[in-house]
Design an enzyme around this catalytic site. Structure first.
Site, PDB file in Angstrom:
ATOM      1  N   ILE A 474      28.553  15.335 -26.954  1.00 19.71           N
ATOM      2  CA  ILE A 474      29.367  14.127 -26.856  1.00 19.71           C
ATOM      3  C   ILE A 474      28.490  12.908 -26.576  1.00 19.71           C
ATOM      4  O   ILE A 474      28.948  11.904 -26.026  1.00 19.71           O
ATOM      5  CB  ILE A 474      30.457  14.274 -25.781  1.00 19.71           C
ATOM      6  N   GLY A 517      27.640  21.641 -19.025  1.00 19.89           N
ATOM      7  CA  GLY A 517      27.270  22.012 -20.379  1.00 19.89           C
ATOM      8  C   GLY A 517      25.830  22.418 -20.556  1.00 19.89           C
ATOM      9  O   GLY A 517      25.525  23.475 -21.140  1.00 19.89           O
ATOM     10  N   ALA A 518      24.892  21.604 -20.086  1.00 21.29           N
ATOM     11  CA  ALA A 518      23.472  21.882 -20.326  1.00 21.29           C
ATOM     12  C   ALA A 518      23.038  23.178 -19.659  1.00 21.29           C
ATOM     13  O   ALA A 518      22.371  24.022 -20.272  1.00 21.29           O
ATOM     14  CB  ALA A 518      22.625  20.716 -19.841  1.00 21.29           C
ATOM     15  N   ASN A 624      15.327  17.350 -19.936  1.00 23.78           N
ATOM     16  CA  ASN A 624      14.767  16.337 -20.828  1.00 23.78           C
ATOM     17  C   ASN A 624      14.831  15.011 -20.079  1.00 23.78           C
ATOM     18  O   ASN A 624      15.922  14.502 -19.797  1.00 23.78           O
ATOM     19  CB  ASN A 624      15.553  16.259 -22.137  1.00 23.78           C
ATOM     20  N   GLU A 698      27.644  13.485 -14.610  1.00 26.07           N
ATOM     21  CA  GLU A 698      28.638  12.754 -13.825  1.00 26.07           C
ATOM     22  C   GLU A 698      28.107  12.280 -12.478  1.00 26.07           C
ATOM     23  O   GLU A 698      28.773  11.523 -11.777  1.00 26.07           O
ATOM     24  CB  GLU A 698      29.881  13.630 -13.632  1.00 26.07           C
TER      25      GLU A 698
END
Length: 741
Positions: A474, A517-518, A624, A698
């Site tokens: 996203i 997610g990651a 990253n 977040e």
């Protein structure tokens, strides 16, 4: 299929050894060139040609009532119109986007802008004109549009992302006996996700098989939701969502556009495209709830918290039990043996409230971190010193140990870099012409989550690797991080990795949401690669731990063999699955940070300008550095908007969301945002996930807005407890003598 259950801390892994040197590096986005050249197709950009039909929705002109009639005769008679879907043909309303059916309609009207019809035509222009010709007659009923008015009727909601009520000790007694007390109420308004890409879907049937190009965050869940709405089996639905122009929680559930497109496509036997207008996105999809928050803190005169209470009220539609977990960070961020955190939910006849970036912390930490600033002033303590004096050594809610916690380090590093020691504690101490200058800070925290996730990794005979998972990107960098993970594990450069995402035909991932997610999707790739390494080690006749993979070669003992030669024309494939386990239950896991902000407040106009801002963030291993920094920057900008501009205005006479577009819903623009600085503390947390990383997306917004309003107080002496801190509120405070010494 290899499965890793996260029950305990992992030791050193291949990600630590870093043979390929990819993890943590600030590598460019895997799909970046496609996006900046316009070659990354978004949902509405798929399927063109004469056979495609276009749909435009018709929405309710009232917020509460009943549909008496929908006259579609003129629309049907309009050139190009081929179908109109109305009334009983629409799925019944559900206020929960993660439920079985998305919010669309039926005869009862539950909120202003509810979808009542879909006009379909040979062109978008013809469909739009046809929709304008549909006449809706409604029976209007009295509605409830004001949280303050409905606050007395609020109820205890069922458990959601946290229990609605948590308590420890005797808060009321401890607060009453406290030597120093703070009791203040804070308010935050409704907010819109305002993603750049509007909600859109393109649906096409081939026999009994449905394919939908859409923009959604959780492919597996969304596939099941769409199937349930249509009354078919999930294996008859394929969702494709490879590129998403932002979601922020607004695309966690399947939207009405996808259901409508699928329904009509089946009826007319043609592909159908439906996109919501920007105004419809605001009115039809979902919002962040408005909140009322009472924070009470009791402390000893030397600054030790003895009682902390955070009581909150939020709103949602009738029948929707979702509540904003406002106290999510209050339960663990600061010490205090007597604690009370409560949530109450009031029913309003307004668009449903759902998760928006950092649900809970984004609004809850505005109140908590403002209250901590106010309490520090009452005690005569520096705000950082007050927080340090109340640093817990274990989770104060349940005494569980922290998996890792570096909040003090974040505050100290930020203070050093920002020049906190030069800050004047007294408001209005710095002035440059008409501008009053102030500095503020706030802590940041975000509970770490882990979700089940699967991925397949293939090693092709030519030595390339392919990562396959329905994970979404996203804008967060999923493509890049999954490529880095596979490359690091298998010893391949980035140009030898292909990543395929956003397809429900691929292994089901965690999806994008909750900052999980990651770590979740990345761990599934890690696990699949471990299985491939075992097989490569057998080919090299060595133990997996003795095998080094780098630059497309396998090295063990005195042998160095190119992967292409080792594979000998054979393709290898493995699927890996991550499952959360006891590690997430036995230890409290969270990411931490600290925000620092300098503002200038105009003493004449009340205008606030953010002059500089720094966030120091710690989220386990940084996967990253470039995408991580981007995530923090986005969160900080969200925080600036929350503090100064963003507010969905609900007309309490009729339930209309008045400012339902980007012209009137004011997100921060370039002129509002100075050069922002981000410092990332790379702290491996081996209990958090096989990647040893924690959620970051977040964290950047959590507490950020409070740093801005705390700086406003330091600048001009005005406490704005009703967000956003617009100039009229600042001027009112100045007129009342705020900050005069």
């Amino acid at each position: 299929m290899p499965t890793h259950v996260m029950n305990e801390a992992l030791g050193e892994t291949r990600l630590d050894k870093g043979a390929q040197g990819l993890i943590g590096k600030p590598l460019d986005r895997y799909e970046g060139r496609l996006k900046v050249t316009g070659k990354a197709p978004y949902a509405y950009e798929t399927r063109h040609g004469e056979g495609v039909a276009y749909g435009v929705v018709v929405t309710a002109p009232v917020a509460k009532g009943k549909v008496v009639s929908i006259d579609t005769l003129k629309a049907f008679s309009s050139p190009g119109v081929i179908h109109v879907l109305t009334g009983d043909n629409l799925p019944t309303n559900s206020a929960q986007p993660s439920g079985d059916k998305p919010a669309i309609g039926g005869g009862q009207i539950h909120f202003y802008g509810q979808v009542l019809a879909l006009v379909v035509a040979d062109s978008f222009e013809a469909a739009r004109h046809g929709a304008s010709l549909v006449t809706v007659e409604c029976e209007t009923r009295e509605g409830r549009y004001d949280l303050d008015a409905e606050r007395p009727n609020a109820k205890v909601p069922p458990p959601g992302n946290m229990p609605p009520d948590t308590a420890r000790g005797d808060f009321e007694r401890a607060f009453a006996e406290a030597e120093v007390k703070l009791d203040e109420t804070y308010r935050t308004p409704s907010q819109s996700h305002s993603a750049m890409e509007p909600h859109a879907a393109v649906a096409e049937w081939q026999g009994g098989q449905l394919t939908v190009h859409t923009s959604c965050q959780l492919v597996g869940d969304n596939t099941r939701q769409l199937a349930a709405a249509l009354g078919i089996k999930p294996d008859k639905v394929r969702i494709l969502t490879p590129y998403i122009g932002g979601g922020f929680g607004g695309k966690l559930g399947i939207g009405p556009e996808a259901v409508l497109a699928a329904m009509v496509a089946k009826e007319i036997g043609r592909p159908v495209k439906v996109a919501l207008t920007r105004q419809q996105v605001y009115q039809v999809t979902s919002r962040r709830t408005d909140t009322i928050q009472r924070v009470r803190i009791g402390a000893t005169r030397d600054g030790r918290i003895t009682a902390i209470g955070h009581e909150s009220w939020c709103s949602n539609m009738a029948g929707d039990d979702y509540f904003e977990p406002i106290g999510l960070s209050t339960v663990f961020l600061y010490a205090g043996e007597n604690r009370l955190i409560t949530h109450r939910l009031a029913e309003l006849d307004v668009l449903m409230a759902s998760a928006m970036r950092a649900p809970g912390e984004a609004v809850g930490m505005l109140a908590l971190e403002n209250a901590m600033d106010e309490m520090a002033e009452k005690l005569g303590l520096d705000p950082i010193e007050f927080r340090k004096r109340n640093e817990p050594d274990r989770n104060p809610e349940d005494d569980k140990p922290f998996s890792s916690r570096h909040l003090i380090e974040c505050m100290e590093e930020g203070a050093r870099r920002f020049g906190w020691s030069e800050r004047e504690a007294r408001p209005r101490a710095r002035q440059e012409g008409d501008w009053l200058i102030g500095i503020g800070m706030a802590a940041a925290s975000r509970k770490n989550l882990l979700a089940q996730s699967s991925a397949e990794v293939r090693l092709e005979p030519d030595g390339r690797a392919i990562v396959l998972t329905d994970m979404t990107d996203i804008g967060t960098g999923s493509y890049t991080i999954l490529a880095q993970t596979a490359g690091e594990m298998l010893g391949l450069p980035m140009d030898r990795i292909t990543v395929l995402l956003g397809d429900s035909a691929l292994p089901e991932s965690s999806g994008s949401g909750g900052s999980f997610g990651a770590a979740s999707a990345g761990s599934s790739v890690y696990i699949a690669c471990e299985a491939l390494i075992e097989r490569l080690a057998r080919k090299m006749d060595c133990a997996a731990e003795d095998l080094t993979l780098k630059d497309g070669t396998a090295v063990a003992g005195n042998r160095q063999v190119p992967l292409v030669e080792l594979l000998a024309g054979e393709a290898l494939s493995a699927e890996g699955t991550l499952q959360p386990g006891n590690a997430t239950k036995d230890h409290h896991q969270a990411s931490y940070g600290a925000h620092f902000c300098e503002v200038a407040v105009n003493a004449v106009t009340g205008e606030t300008r953010v002059r500089r801002m720094l966030s120091v963030c710690e989220a386990g291993r940084i996967l990253n550095a470039k995408t991580a920094r981007s995530q923090c920057l986005g969160g900080m900008i969200f925080g600036i908007g929350t503090a100064l501009t963003e507010e969905l205005v609900i007309d309490d006479r009729n339930g209309l969301l008045v400012n339902h577009d980007l012209a009137e819903y004011h997100v921060p623009v370039n002129a509002d945002v100075p050069q922002l600085d981000v410092v990332l503390l790379d702290k491996v947390d081996r209990l958090a996930s096989p990647m040893a990383s924690k959620g970051l997306g977040e964290l950047g917004i959590s507490g950020a807005g409070a740093a801005v309003t705390n700086a406003i107080y330091n600048a001009c002496g005005v406490r704005v407890r009703d967000y956003p801190a617009t100039l009229d509120k600042v001027l009112e405070g100045l007129a009342e003598g705020g900050g005069r010494q």
